[in-house]
Design an enzyme around this catalytic site. Structure first.
Site, PDB file in Angstrom:
ATOM      1  N   TRP A  25       0.830  -1.071  -0.054  1.00 24.01           N
ATOM      2  CA  TRP A  25      -0.051  -0.136  -0.021  1.00 24.01           C
ATOM      3  C   TRP A  25       0.926   1.306   0.007  1.00 24.01           C
ATOM      4  O   TRP A  25       1.721   1.366   1.049  1.00 24.01           O
ATOM      5  CB  TRP A  25      -1.008  -0.001   1.297  1.00 24.01           C
ATOM      6  N   HIS A  28      -7.159   1.569   2.752  1.00 25.73           N
ATOM      7  CA  HIS A  28      -8.097   0.612   2.589  1.00 25.73           C
ATOM      8  C   HIS A  28      -9.161   0.676   3.503  1.00 25.73           C
ATOM      9  O   HIS A  28      -8.973   1.082   4.581  1.00 25.73           O
ATOM     10  CB  HIS A  28      -7.561  -0.975   2.133  1.00 25.73           C
ATOM     11  N   ARG A  73      -4.269   6.616  -1.525  1.00 24.71           N
ATOM     12  CA  ARG A  73      -2.972   6.289  -1.876  1.00 24.71           C
ATOM     13  C   ARG A  73      -2.145   7.026  -2.503  1.00 24.71           C
ATOM     14  O   ARG A  73      -2.381   7.954  -3.336  1.00 24.71           O
ATOM     15  CB  ARG A  73      -3.061   4.826  -2.502  1.00 24.71           C
ATOM     16  N   GLN A  84     -13.911   2.259  -2.020  1.00 21.04           N
ATOM     17  CA  GLN A  84     -13.884   0.931  -1.756  1.00 21.04           C
ATOM     18  C   GLN A  84     -14.904   0.447  -0.773  1.00 21.04           C
ATOM     19  O   GLN A  84     -15.458   1.294  -0.153  1.00 21.04           O
ATOM     20  CB  GLN A  84     -12.446   0.651  -1.118  1.00 21.04           C
ATOM     21  N   VAL A 120      -5.590 -12.294   5.568  1.00 21.33           N
ATOM     22  CA  VAL A 120      -6.508 -13.636   5.300  1.00 21.33           C
ATOM     23  C   VAL A 120      -5.843 -14.818   4.961  1.00 21.33           C
ATOM     24  O   VAL A 120      -4.613 -14.582   4.355  1.00 21.33           O
ATOM     25  CB  VAL A 120      -7.480 -13.251   4.143  1.00 21.33           C
ATOM     26  N   ALA A 131     -13.623 -12.300   4.446  1.00 18.13           N
ATOM     27  CA  ALA A 131     -13.574 -10.728   4.536  1.00 18.13           C
ATOM     28  C   ALA A 131     -13.444 -10.658   2.963  1.00 18.13           C
ATOM     29  O   ALA A 131     -12.744 -11.414   2.098  1.00 18.13           O
ATOM     30  CB  ALA A 131     -12.338 -10.161   4.974  1.00 18.13           C
TER      31      ALA A 131
HETATM   32  N1  DAH Z   1      -7.667  -4.190   1.693  1.00 18.04           N
HETATM   33  C1  DAH Z   1      -7.141  -4.919   0.507  1.00 18.04           C
HETATM   34  C2  DAH Z   1      -6.587  -3.810  -0.665  1.00 18.04           C
HETATM   35  O1  DAH Z   1      -6.905  -2.655  -0.517  1.00 18.04           O
HETATM   36  C3  DAH Z   1      -8.246  -5.452  -0.134  1.00 18.04           C
HETATM   37  C4  DAH Z   1      -8.907  -6.781   0.353  1.00 18.04           C
HETATM   38  C5  DAH Z   1      -7.942  -7.941   0.089  1.00 18.04           C
HETATM   39  C6  DAH Z   1      -9.596  -6.666   1.393  1.00 18.04           C
HETATM   40  C7  DAH Z   1      -8.467  -8.976   0.819  1.00 18.04           C
HETATM   41  C8  DAH Z   1      -9.934  -8.038   2.160  1.00 18.04           C
HETATM   42  C9  DAH Z   1      -9.412  -8.917   1.792  1.00 18.04           C
HETATM   43  O2  DAH Z   1     -10.921  -7.824   3.140  1.00 18.04           O
HETATM   44  O3  DAH Z   1      -9.703 -10.253   2.482  1.00 18.04           O
HETATM   45  O4  DAH Z   1      -5.709  -3.920  -1.434  1.00 18.04           O
END
Ligand code: DAH
Length: 347
Positions: free
Chosen positions: A165, A179, A205, A219, A261, A315
């Site tokens: 990120w 995010h 970002r 998002q 995750v 998630a």
């Molecule tokens: N937060 C991640 C991003 O911005 C996206 C994401 C990926 C969210 C996997 C999730 C997840 O909840 O399980 O790139």
């Protein structure tokens, strides 16, 4: 004898005033003319007042008669004035009604049909779908601590995964969230399971802006925690979501890495533009990546004080702008945020 003649003349004059007033007031053509004429006969400086002003030169008895006669005439003139006034007002009103008729042939004003911004329209669609699936809408702050944006999501300070990120750092040490997963970390602390939530919102970002990258974008995070949540629940619900939102017919899940995750996955849909043959949107792969997702990592549960041996969860994080681009076939993300009506009116 002389005095007597003057007295008779004045009485005649009073009579004549009434006659003239009766004639002229009734002949007045409009309210303005009527008012002017009334003043000439019975106004403060009118003919009757003039007579009363000179009343002192008469004998007592004559004064009394001239006085009462003048008053009587004044009342009559007022009466005539009032009646004519009502008549004229009536005539005016009728005239107004006749001249103010509605012209049905005049073209109406064009009222533009209001419509929602495409991001709002998609957001409402997504919220509809997930509410139907039992999810509740929640939100969190856009300016976050490193704890909720990273640490609580199993991304410690010196971990290379933070490089995934491109982060803005504020001088006070806080960060505009990169995010919406930060809301995931907060909600797990706040709520006790089971729960299902979605958290739409803006993220930031440090990006060089181009057609597919913005420094600010939308998002939506989703989180489902319960005792028996499985990967098949994730697959079922997200497959249904892309069917509903994008009309996707064929999908696939690929393994992917996200620190919060395990396992982590990416949900791809068969390219809705070329049907899989390969085009510029899918970069000739036939697939478009739409939802990163996975099963909540045990460490994330531990940070939030939830026992990972008792609870499980899935998630996901949807790039909203991406869904909007696909749904409306837009090839430049910047168009969505410029407030340009020439563009927005096409949706
Ligand atoms: N937060 C991640 C991003 O911005 C996206 C994401 C990926 C969210 C996997 C999730 C997840 O909840 O399980 O790139």
């Amino acid at each position: 004898m002389m005095e007597n003649k003057q007295y008779i003349d004045v009485l005649n004059k009073i009579g004549k005033i009434l006659e003239d007033a009766d004639d002229l007031l009734n002949k007045s053509k409009d309210l303005n003319e009527l008012d002017i004429r009334f003043k000439v006969f019975a106004g403060k400086k009118g003919q009757l007042t003039e007579i009363l002003r000179k009343i002192h030169s008469y004998a007592e008895e004559e004064k009394r008669i001239i006085g009462s006669k003048s008053n009587e005439i004044k009342k009559k003139i007022e009466e005539i004035y009032k009646n004519r006034r009502n008549e004229l007002a009536d005539i005016k009103q009728k005239k107004d009604i006749n001249t103010c008729r509605v012209d049905l042939t005049i073209p109406g004003n064009y009222i533009e049909k209001p419509h929602k911004h495409p991001i709002t329209a998609v957001l409402e669609d997504v919220v509809d779908f997930f509410s139907y699936m039992g999810f509740e809408v929640v939100s969190g702050p856009e300016i976050e601590t490193a704890h909720y944006n990273f640490d609580a999501l199993n991304i410690p300070a010196d971990h290379p995964a933070r490089d995934m990120w491109d982060t803005f750092y504020l001088l006070n040490g806080l960060i505009p969230r990169t995010h919406t997963s930060s809301v995931q970390a907060r909600i797990m602390e706040e709520k006790s399971p089971p729960f299902r939530v979605i958290a739409p919102g803006r993220c930031y970002r440090y990006e060089a802006v181009d057609a597919t990258h913005l420094f600010m974008f939308n998002q939506m995070e989703g989180l489902f925690v319960d005792k028996h949540v499985r990967l098949t629940d994730l697959k079922g619900i997200l497959e249904e979501a892309v069917r509903y939102l994008l009309g996707a017919k064929k999908i696939r899940f690929r393994p992917a890495f996200y620190p919060f995750v395990e396992p982590g996955l990416d949900l791809d849909i068969r390219c809705i533009f070329c049907g899989g043959k390969g085009c510029s949107v899918c970069k000739d792969t036939g697939w478009i990546e739409v939802i990163p997702c996975g099963m909540v990592h045990p460490n994330v549960f531990k940070y939030a004080g939830i026992d990972p041996s008792e609870y499980r969860g899935f998630a996901f994080g949807m790039g909203f702008d991406r869904i909007v681009m696909l749904k409306y076939n837009i090839n430049d993300l910047r168009l969505l945020y410029q407030g340009n009506l020439d563009v927005l009116n096409q949706f």
